[in-house]
Design an enzyme around this catalytic site. Structure first.
Site, PDB file in Angstrom:
ATOM      1  N   LYS A 197       0.751  -1.380  -0.017  1.00  0.00           N
ATOM      2  CA  LYS A 197      -0.171   0.215   0.114  1.00  0.00           C
ATOM      3  C   LYS A 197       0.940   1.411   0.008  1.00  0.00           C
ATOM      4  O   LYS A 197       1.714   1.483   0.968  1.00  0.00           O
ATOM      5  CB  LYS A 197      -0.980  -0.001   1.265  1.00  0.00           C
ATOM      6  CG  LYS A 197      -1.778   1.132   1.378  1.00  0.00           C
ATOM      7  CD  LYS A 197      -2.696   1.158   2.562  1.00  0.00           C
ATOM      8  CE  LYS A 197      -3.756   2.207   2.649  1.00  0.00           C
ATOM      9  NZ  LYS A 197      -4.725   2.273   3.883  1.00  0.00           N
ATOM     10  N   LYS A 249      -2.032  -1.624  -3.658  1.00  0.00           N
ATOM     11  CA  LYS A 249      -2.996  -0.417  -3.612  1.00  0.00           C
ATOM     12  C   LYS A 249      -1.995   0.863  -3.722  1.00  0.00           C
ATOM     13  O   LYS A 249      -1.087   1.043  -3.084  1.00  0.00           O
ATOM     14  CB  LYS A 249      -3.800  -0.524  -2.433  1.00  0.00           C
ATOM     15  CG  LYS A 249      -4.562   0.841  -2.078  1.00  0.00           C
ATOM     16  CD  LYS A 249      -5.482   0.565  -0.784  1.00  0.00           C
ATOM     17  CE  LYS A 249      -6.260   1.872  -0.529  1.00  0.00           C
ATOM     18  NZ  LYS A 249      -7.055   1.916   0.630  1.00  0.00           N
TER      19      LYS A 249
END
Length: 327
Positions: A197, A249
Site C-alpha cells: 500500500k 494499492k
C-alpha cells in the site's frame, strides 16, 4: 514485392475471433464493491469528489449490498464513519460501533450470496486520522497499534465479517491478527493483507468519504512510491505470516508491482482501484474528453492483465452488469 511471413492480424479480423482468442477475461465475481456507512445521517450523502458514490445509512446500505449481490459481484468491503472519534479509535472494536453494527446487518442481508468484508484499520476512528495509536512523541506506535488491531479483528469476526482487510501497514499485523483470530475460534475468517500500500497522491476523494481527520501524512508506514522491490518483499512477508490474500494499492499506477507480486507468491493477489483513479475517469468523462464506459472497462482489464485475481472498484456493480449483458 515482399509480403509478410507472419500475419498476427488474422487473430483480430472480427469480434468473434477477438473474443475467442482473448488472453485476459473479467467476470463479475472478480469485482469487490467498497461501501461507506456513516453514523448519524438519515439519508445517503453523495461524496462530492466521487460522483455516484455515497455515504450510506444502514437502510440504504442494505439496499446497496442487495443490489451488489443481484449483480453478481464477488464481495463488498465495508468502511465505517463514526460520529465520535478519540485517540485510540474506541469505536473500532465496540460491538455497537457503526462498522460492526453495519457488518452484522450486511451479513444477515447478503452473507450467503457474496463475501462480506471489513476494513481493519483505525484511521476512520481516530481523532488524529492515523492508522494506529500514537506514541508520546507523536509517531505511530507499531506494537501498540497491533493490540488495537487484534481487538478489532475479533470484534469484526464476531459481527459476521468473513474477510478482514488489514490496511494499516503495521509490521507484524498479519501474524498478530491470525493468532488472535485462531485463539478466539475464528479459524475460518480470511485475512486480506494490504501488503503493498503506497503513500501516494490518489487517496484524496477517499479522505472526504471517511471524513478523515488526518494531519500530516502516512509516509512512515505506507510505502514510498519509488520502491517496487519493497512492495514485493512486504507481500512475501505477509504471505509467510498467514495472509490468505495479498493486495496492491493503488492499482493503476502500480501495475508493475502487481505483476511482480503475482509472480512472487502462490496465494490470491488483489488490487484496489482507489478513489483518485475513479474520480479522474469520472471527471474526464463528464467533460467529454473520454468514453466513460470504454475507459472503465479498459482500466479494469488492465489491472486483471497485470495479475490481479480480484479488484476492489467503485464501479463493481455497474461493470458487473455490463459484463453480464455481454454474455
Amino acid at each position: 514485392m515482399s509480403f509478410p511471413t507472419h500475419r498476427p492480424r488474422r487473430l483480430r479480423q472480427s469480434p468473434a475471433v477477438r473474443r475467442l482468442v482473448r488472453e485476459t477475461h473479467l467476470v463479475p465475481s472478480q469485482l469487490v464493491l467498497p461501501l461507506f456507512v456513516r453514523e448519524g445521517i438519515d439519508a445517503p450523502v453523495e461524496i462530492s469528489s466521487m460522483p455516484g458514490v455515497h455515504q450510506h445509512t444502514l437502510d440504504s446500505l442494505r439496499r446497496a449490498v442487495a443490489e451488489a449481490a443481484e449483480a453478481g459481484v464477488g464481495g463488498v468491503m465495508l468502511f465505517g464513519v463514526p460520529a465520535v472519534r478519540d485517540a485510540v479509535g474506541s469505536g473500532a472494536d465496540d460491538p455497537d460501533g457503526i462498522l460492526n453494527v453495519a457488518t452484522a446487518a450486511v451479513a444477515a442481508e447478503v452473507g450467503d450470496a457474496l463475501v462480506v468484508q471489513t476494513d481493519l484499520c483505525l484511521d476512520e476512528f481516530t481523532d488524529h486520522g492515523h492508522c494506529g495509536v500514537l506514541a508520546p512523541d507523536g509517531s505511530v506506535d507499531n506494537d501498540g497499534t497491533l493490540e488495537r488491531y487484534a481487538a478489532m479483528a475479533v470484534a469484526q469476526a464476531q459481527a459476521g465479517s468473513a474477510l478482514l482487510g488489514l490496511s494499516g501497514m503495521m509490521d507484524g499485523q498479519v501474524a498478530v491478527i491470525r493468532g488472535e483470530l485462531d485463539a478466539a475460534g475464528f479459524t475460518d475468517t480470511l485475512i486480506l493483507a494490504y501488503a503493498a500500500k503506497y503513500a501516494g497522491a490518489f487517496y484524496g476523494p477517499f479522505r472526504e468519504a471517511v471524513d478523515s481527520q488526518l494531519k500530516g501524512d502516512r509516509r512512515t508506514y505506507q510505502l514510498d512510491p519509488g520502491n517496487g522491490r519493497e512492495g514485493v518483499k512486504e507481500a512475501v512477508i505477509d504471505a509467510e505470516e498467514g495472509a490468505d490474500i495479498v493486495m496492491v494499492k493503488p492499482a493503476g499506477p502500480y501495475l508493475d508491482v502487481l505483476a511482480e507480486v503475482r509472480a512472487a507468491v502462490d496465494i490470491p493477489v488483489w488490487a484496489y482501484q482507489v478513489s483518485g483513479e475513479y474520480s479522474m475517469i469520472e471527471a474526464a468523462a463528464a467533460n467529454g474528453w473520454i468514453d466513460r464506459r470504454a475507459a472503465i472497462q479498459e482500466s479494469l482489464l488492465g489491472i486483471r492483465r497485470a495479475g490481479a485475481d480480484a479488484i476492489l472498484t467503485y464501479w463493481a456493480v455497474e461493470a458487473a452488469r455490463w459484463l453480464r449483458a455481454e454474455l
